[in-house]
Design a protein around this motif. Structure first.
Motif, PDB file in Angstrom:
ATOM      1  N   THR A   1       0.821  -1.211   0.000  1.00  0.00           N
ATOM      2  CA  THR A   1       0.000   0.000   0.000  1.00  0.00           C
ATOM      3  C   THR A   1       0.856   1.262   0.000  1.00  0.00           C
ATOM      4  OG1 THR A   1      -0.203  -0.069   2.401  1.00  0.00           O
ATOM      5  CG2 THR A   1      -1.976  -1.103   1.099  1.00  0.00           C
ATOM      6  N   THR A   2       2.123   1.137   0.382  1.00  0.00           N
ATOM      7  CA  THR A   2       3.046   2.267   0.367  1.00  0.00           C
ATOM      8  C   THR A   2       4.340   1.848  -0.315  1.00  0.00           C
ATOM      9  OG1 THR A   2       2.132   3.138   2.422  1.00  0.00           O
ATOM     10  CG2 THR A   2       4.300   3.942   1.812  1.00  0.00           C
ATOM     11  N   MET A   3       4.931   2.746  -1.084  1.00  0.00           N
ATOM     12  CA  MET A   3       6.221   2.480  -1.708  1.00  0.00           C
ATOM     13  C   MET A   3       7.201   2.016  -0.636  1.00  0.00           C
ATOM     14  SD  MET A   3       8.821   5.237  -3.471  1.00  0.00           S
ATOM     15  CE  MET A   3       7.720   5.671  -4.807  1.00  0.00           C
ATOM     16  N   PRO A   4       7.949   0.941  -0.883  1.00  0.00           N
ATOM     17  CA  PRO A   4       8.903   0.478   0.125  1.00  0.00           C
ATOM     18  C   PRO A   4       9.936   1.558   0.471  1.00  0.00           C
ATOM     19  CG  PRO A   4       8.627  -1.168  -1.596  1.00  0.00           C
ATOM     20  CD  PRO A   4       7.917   0.078  -2.061  1.00  0.00           C
ATOM     21  N   CYS A   5      10.307   1.618   1.737  1.00  0.00           N
ATOM     22  CA  CYS A   5      11.388   2.513   2.130  1.00  0.00           C
ATOM     23  C   CYS A   5      12.688   1.952   1.547  1.00  0.00           C
ATOM     24  CB  CYS A   5      11.475   2.627   3.658  1.00  0.00           C
ATOM     25  SG  CYS A   5      12.085   1.137   4.487  1.00  0.00           S
ATOM     26  N   THR A   6      13.758   2.684   1.637  1.00  0.00           N
ATOM     27  CA  THR A   6      15.034   2.246   1.071  1.00  0.00           C
ATOM     28  C   THR A   6      15.464   0.895   1.626  1.00  0.00           C
ATOM     29  OG1 THR A   6      15.708   4.530   0.688  1.00  0.00           O
ATOM     30  CG2 THR A   6      17.457   2.879   0.780  1.00  0.00           C
ATOM     31  N   ALA A   7      15.409   0.719   2.951  1.00  0.00           N
ATOM     32  CA  ALA A   7      15.843  -0.544   3.565  1.00  0.00           C
ATOM     33  C   ALA A   7      14.958  -1.709   3.137  1.00  0.00           C
ATOM     34  CB  ALA A   7      15.860  -0.419   5.085  1.00  0.00           C
ATOM     35  N   CYS A   8      13.658  -1.501   3.064  1.00  0.00           N
ATOM     36  CA  CYS A   8      12.756  -2.580   2.629  1.00  0.00           C
ATOM     37  C   CYS A   8      12.990  -2.920   1.161  1.00  0.00           C
ATOM     38  CB  CYS A   8      11.300  -2.202   2.874  1.00  0.00           C
ATOM     39  SG  CYS A   8      10.831  -2.312   4.611  1.00  0.00           S
ATOM     40  N   MET A   9      13.262  -1.911   0.338  1.00  0.00           N
ATOM     41  CA  MET A   9      13.544  -2.170  -1.074  1.00  0.00           C
ATOM     42  C   MET A   9      14.810  -3.003  -1.208  1.00  0.00           C
ATOM     43  SD  MET A   9      12.318  -1.729  -4.020  1.00  0.00           S
ATOM     44  CE  MET A   9      12.869  -1.994  -5.682  1.00  0.00           C
ATOM     45  N   GLN A  10      15.820  -2.698  -0.418  1.00  0.00           N
ATOM     46  CA  GLN A  10      17.048  -3.489  -0.434  1.00  0.00           C
ATOM     47  C   GLN A  10      16.762  -4.935  -0.032  1.00  0.00           C
ATOM     48  OE1 GLN A  10      19.118  -0.970   2.299  1.00  0.00           O
ATOM     49  NE2 GLN A  10      20.271   0.067   0.686  1.00  0.00           N
TER      50      GLN A  10
ATOM     51  N   THR B   1      18.171   0.251 -10.985  1.00  0.00           N
ATOM     52  CA  THR B   1      19.524  -0.313 -10.985  1.00  0.00           C
ATOM     53  C   THR B   1      19.504  -1.832 -11.103  1.00  0.00           C
ATOM     54  OG1 THR B   1      20.382   1.538  -9.697  1.00  0.00           O
ATOM     55  CG2 THR B   1      21.663  -0.514  -9.640  1.00  0.00           C
ATOM     56  N   TYR B   2      18.588  -2.488 -10.382  1.00  0.00           N
ATOM     57  CA  TYR B   2      18.519  -3.945 -10.360  1.00  0.00           C
ATOM     58  C   TYR B   2      17.558  -4.541 -11.399  1.00  0.00           C
ATOM     59  CZ  TYR B   2      21.392  -4.129  -6.177  1.00  0.00           C
ATOM     60  OH  TYR B   2      22.441  -4.026  -5.295  1.00  0.00           O
ATOM     61  N   GLY B   3      16.933  -3.689 -12.205  1.00  0.00           N
ATOM     62  CA  GLY B   3      16.044  -4.187 -13.246  1.00  0.00           C
ATOM     63  C   GLY B   3      14.756  -4.796 -12.724  1.00  0.00           C
ATOM     64  N   ILE B   4      14.253  -4.253 -11.623  1.00  0.00           N
ATOM     65  CA  ILE B   4      13.015  -4.743 -11.014  1.00  0.00           C
ATOM     66  C   ILE B   4      11.851  -3.894 -11.520  1.00  0.00           C
ATOM     67  CG2 ILE B   4      11.775  -4.980  -8.824  1.00  0.00           C
ATOM     68  CD1 ILE B   4      14.539  -5.471  -7.539  1.00  0.00           C
ATOM     69  N   GLY B   5      10.781  -4.549 -11.927  1.00  0.00           N
ATOM     70  CA  GLY B   5       9.588  -3.813 -12.324  1.00  0.00           C
ATOM     71  C   GLY B   5       9.063  -3.040 -11.124  1.00  0.00           C
ATOM     72  N   PHE B   6       8.744  -1.772 -11.326  1.00  0.00           N
ATOM     73  CA  PHE B   6       8.349  -0.904 -10.214  1.00  0.00           C
ATOM     74  C   PHE B   6       7.255   0.027 -10.720  1.00  0.00           C
ATOM     75  CE2 PHE B   6       9.233   2.461  -7.016  1.00  0.00           C
ATOM     76  CZ  PHE B   6       9.175   1.678  -5.884  1.00  0.00           C
ATOM     77  N   GLU B   7       6.030  -0.150 -10.206  1.00  0.00           N
ATOM     78  CA  GLU B   7       4.907   0.594 -10.763  1.00  0.00           C
ATOM     79  C   GLU B   7       3.917   1.010  -9.691  1.00  0.00           C
ATOM     80  OE1 GLU B   7       1.277  -0.287 -13.906  1.00  0.00           O
ATOM     81  OE2 GLU B   7       3.126  -1.429 -14.069  1.00  0.00           O
ATOM     82  N   ARG B   8       3.432   2.231  -9.843  1.00  0.00           N
ATOM     83  CA  ARG B   8       2.383   2.720  -8.946  1.00  0.00           C
ATOM     84  C   ARG B   8       1.024   2.283  -9.484  1.00  0.00           C
ATOM     85  NH1 ARG B   8       0.850   8.891  -7.110  1.00  0.00           N
ATOM     86  NH2 ARG B   8      -0.383   8.223  -5.316  1.00  0.00           N
ATOM     87  N   VAL B   9       0.176   1.787  -8.583  1.00  0.00           N
ATOM     88  CA  VAL B   9      -1.171   1.341  -8.937  1.00  0.00           C
ATOM     89  C   VAL B   9      -2.152   2.058  -8.009  1.00  0.00           C
ATOM     90  CG1 VAL B   9      -2.736  -0.631  -9.006  1.00  0.00           C
ATOM     91  CG2 VAL B   9      -0.340  -0.919  -9.649  1.00  0.00           C
ATOM     92  N   THR B  10      -3.056   2.809  -8.592  1.00  0.00           N
ATOM     93  CA  THR B  10      -4.032   3.523  -7.771  1.00  0.00           C
ATOM     94  C   THR B  10      -5.469   3.104  -8.053  1.00  0.00           C
ATOM     95  OG1 THR B  10      -4.074   5.349  -9.345  1.00  0.00           O
ATOM     96  CG2 THR B  10      -2.543   5.537  -7.493  1.00  0.00           C
ATOM     97  N   ASP B  11      -5.679   2.423  -9.159  1.00  0.00           N
ATOM     98  CA  ASP B  11      -7.037   2.017  -9.536  1.00  0.00           C
ATOM     99  C   ASP B  11      -7.177   0.506  -9.355  1.00  0.00           C
ATOM    100  OD1 ASP B  11      -9.617   2.073 -10.513  1.00  0.00           O
ATOM    101  OD2 ASP B  11      -8.967   1.946 -12.600  1.00  0.00           O
ATOM    102  N   TYR B  12      -7.858   0.104  -8.299  1.00  0.00           N
ATOM    103  CA  TYR B  12      -8.072  -1.302  -8.013  1.00  0.00           C
ATOM    104  C   TYR B  12      -9.287  -1.436  -7.115  1.00  0.00           C
ATOM    105  CZ  TYR B  12      -5.926  -0.157  -3.554  1.00  0.00           C
ATOM    106  OH  TYR B  12      -5.645   0.421  -2.338  1.00  0.00           O
ATOM    107  N   PRO B  13      -9.861  -2.643  -7.022  1.00  0.00           N
ATOM    108  CA  PRO B  13     -11.017  -2.831  -6.146  1.00  0.00           C
ATOM    109  C   PRO B  13     -10.667  -2.493  -4.694  1.00  0.00           C
ATOM    110  CG  PRO B  13     -10.708  -4.729  -7.569  1.00  0.00           C
ATOM    111  CD  PRO B  13      -9.502  -3.843  -7.753  1.00  0.00           C
ATOM    112  N   LEU B  14     -11.576  -1.907  -3.986  1.00  0.00           N
ATOM    113  CA  LEU B  14     -11.424  -1.506  -2.589  1.00  0.00           C
ATOM    114  C   LEU B  14     -10.538  -0.293  -2.368  1.00  0.00           C
ATOM    115  CD1 LEU B  14     -11.005  -4.984  -0.852  1.00  0.00           C
ATOM    116  CD2 LEU B  14     -13.089  -3.672  -1.127  1.00  0.00           C
ATOM    117  N   ASN B  15     -10.147   0.400  -3.429  1.00  0.00           N
ATOM    118  CA  ASN B  15      -9.293   1.578  -3.257  1.00  0.00           C
ATOM    119  C   ASN B  15     -10.003   2.564  -2.361  1.00  0.00           C
ATOM    120  OD1 ASN B  15      -7.638   3.806  -3.355  1.00  0.00           O
ATOM    121  ND2 ASN B  15      -7.508   3.875  -5.574  1.00  0.00           N
TER     122      ASN B  15
END
Length: 132
Positions: free
Chosen positions: A80-89, A116-130
């Motif tokens: 539900t929230t973009m990972p912080c730097t440590a969580c992303m690592q 840098t690591y080639g990980i798909g990273f996308e914001r999603v705001t339109d979904y059921p229960l938003n």
């Protein structure tokens, strides 16, 4: 993302409720988690009143989620929230390939780490229960 949202409802944190969900390479749900205190810890009276003082004790949803699987088992994380730097690592170390998030966290270096690591990273705001 709807699963991550539902998981966030379990958080005891009155200021920020974060949920996350993990899917394997067959798109099966591995688990869901939320930000909170270590299992079995009973917060003393007044604990939740001091947001700054308690932050160092809070386990992030992504860390709690990683405790449910082994490295290489998860393809997708929704949070539900973009990972912080440590969580992303941590997610990189677990071999996660795609990360979806709803809310932006400005203090995070996650976008740069994902690139840098080639990980798909996308914001999603339109979904059921938003809730928005």
């Amino acid at each position: 993302m709807a699963l991550a949202h539902v998981a966030s409802l379990r958080s005891e944190d009155p200021f920020r409720k974060v949920g996350a969900a993990a899917l394997d390479f067959d798109n099966r749900v591995i688990g869901t988690a939320y930000n909170g205190l270590a299992p079995g810890f009973q917060a003393p009276e007044g604990f939740w009143d001091d947001r700054e003082g308690r932050q160092k004790f809070m386990l992030h949803a992504e860390v709690n989620l990683c405790s449910l699987f082994k490295r290489g088992e998860v393809k997708i994380i929704a949070s539900t929230t973009m990972p912080c730097t440590a969580c992303m690592q941590t997610l990189c170390a677990y071999g996660v390939k795609e990360i979806y998030y709803r809310d932006v966290y400005q203090a995070s270096d996650a976008p740069e780490i994902a690139k840098t690591y080639g990980i798909g990273f996308e914001r999603v705001t339109d979904y059921p229960l938003n809730p928005a």
